[in-house]
Design an enzyme around this catalytic site. Structure first.
Site, short mmCIF file in Angstrom:
data_model
loop_
_atom_site.label_atom_id
_atom_site.label_comp_id
_atom_site.label_asym_id
_atom_site.label_seq_id
_atom_site.Cartn_x
_atom_site.Cartn_y
_atom_site.Cartn_z
N ASP A 262 3.10 -6.74 -3.72
CA ASP A 262 2.50 -5.61 -3.02
C ASP A 262 1.21 -5.22 -3.71
O ASP A 262 1.03 -5.45 -4.90
CB ASP A 262 3.46 -4.42 -2.93
N GLU B 31 3.94 1.23 -0.17
CA GLU B 31 4.27 2.63 -0.41
C GLU B 31 4.24 3.45 0.87
O GLU B 31 4.66 4.60 0.88
CB GLU B 31 3.28 3.23 -1.42
#
Length: 371
Positions: free
Chosen positions: A66, A125
């Site tokens: 990520d 997120e």
């Protein structure tokens, strides 16, 4: 490749979900600086997919990292602190990205049998990049659809060199929760002419805390946390609006559905009792990370005899991770990797030990060579 420098460069430029433009450009520059003969690069939104051809491939193995940061003001005092006020890599994604580049360099310099796909995924997120990235692979690039997928997440509480995972459920189902209450405000001296949303919001907050204790099977596990409650404007005006912000976490879909049904019922009751209107937004929702049992055992067996590595069987956690959208349709595995930080994930003083970058890319490369 100097992974420490890369990590520090990335640490200075945190960007939130689907706004990782500078991050993407930096990663592309690093990727394109490597030999390209066995490499294929594809871009998706602010993400990147890099395929490395193996020597005699029978399957495609994927590694996902990520790339987004968080809206947190950094307080580490590091010389390479974030240069973007109000934003920080407070979840270790800078470590994740540097590690993935190190793995890519290993795969280019030391080819393995299988093809490998490295996914640099935006928006973990929020609002969630894994699901649309997965669907893009499936519909637009089926040639890049992996047979297996792997990922790691830093663990501040574990020593450097320790990896931890388990077969089956590792991370929970999660959902954001935003509740807005709207009523009639007015002067503090005339409460009988108003509908006080501070009182209504406080009442709802307390009622929400009964859901887990009175509606979820005590043999199950669930969490409902309201982390932020705001109402009103000044001290002598009765609040016209209130807002509750929180998170829901469960270990199965049934409990998640039950909790949302109960939230909606309580909101309806407060609407009637307080003569107001209430809207609910569940924001980003992530499904559980469910590790493939066979892959988990292979990984733990390999890590258990790897030099300099301590393998631990982890407990399931209420942590949320959109990697679960990959494991929902692809056999996969996520593991924790220790970074020995005094401060935990999403803390303004998180400071992972960079020693992890000295061995983790090689460890993963060696593991992939055995698959």
């Amino acid at each position: 490749m100097d992974l420490i420098k890369i990590r520090r460069d990335l640490h200075t430029m945190p960007e939130i979900g689907f706004q990782e433009f500078k991050t993407q450009q930096y990663l592309l520059e690093r990727i394109r600086s490597m030999p390209q003969e066995r490499m294929e690069i594809a871009e998706w939104k602010t993400g990147i997919a890099v395929k490395v051809r193996g020597q005699n491939a029978t399957k495609l193995i994927a590694w996902r990292t990520d790339i987004d940061g968080l809206p947190i003001e950094e307080a580490t005092g590091l010389s390479f602190s974030s240069n973007r006020k109000g934003f920080m890599h407070a979840c270790g994604h800078d470590i994740h990205m540097a590690n993935a580049l190190g793995l890519l360099e290993q795969l280019i310099g030391n080819p393995i049998q299988q093809d490998v796909l490295i996914l640099f995924q935006p928006a973990e997120e929020g609002p969630g990049g894994a699901l649309p990235f997965r669907e893009w692979l499936k519909t637009e690039r089926p040639d890049l659809w992996p047979d297996e997928i792997f990922a790691m997440h830093i663990a501040p509480e574990l020593p450097v060199g320790t990896v931890a995972t388990k077969p089956g459920l590792l991370f929970a189902n999660t959902s954001e929760l935003f509740i807005d209450l709207h009523g009639r405000g007015g002067h503090a001296a005339f409460p009988h002419l108003t509908e006080d949303m501070a009182v209504a919001g406080a009442s709802l907050l307390m009622q929400l805390q009964t859901i887990v204790s009175r509606n979820i099977n005590p043999m199950d596990s669930a969490v409902l946390t309201i982390g932020k409650f705001t109402a009103g404007t000044v001290q002598n005006i009765i609040a016209e609006n209130a807002r509750l912000e929180g998170t829901i976490r469960t270990l199965n879909n049934e409990s998640m559905l039950k909790m949302k049904q109960r939230i909606e019922a309580l909101c309806k009751a407060v609407e009637i009792g307080s003569n107001c209107s209430i809207s609910i937004d569940y924001g980003a929702s992530y499904c559980e990370v469910d590790n493939d049992g066979e892959l988990a055992e292979k990984f733990l067996d390999f890590a258990g005899v790897a030099e300099g590595i301590t393998a631990v069987r982890a407990d399931a956690a209420m942590t949320g991770e959109d990697f679960g959208y990959f494991t929902e349709q692809i056999p996969g595995l996520m593991f924790w990797a220790g970074v020995a930080s005094e401060f935990g994930l999403h803390h303004a003083k998180l400071n992972p030990d960079e020693k992890i970058l000295e061995f983790m890319p090689g460890f993963i490369h060696h593991f992939f060579s055995r698959l």
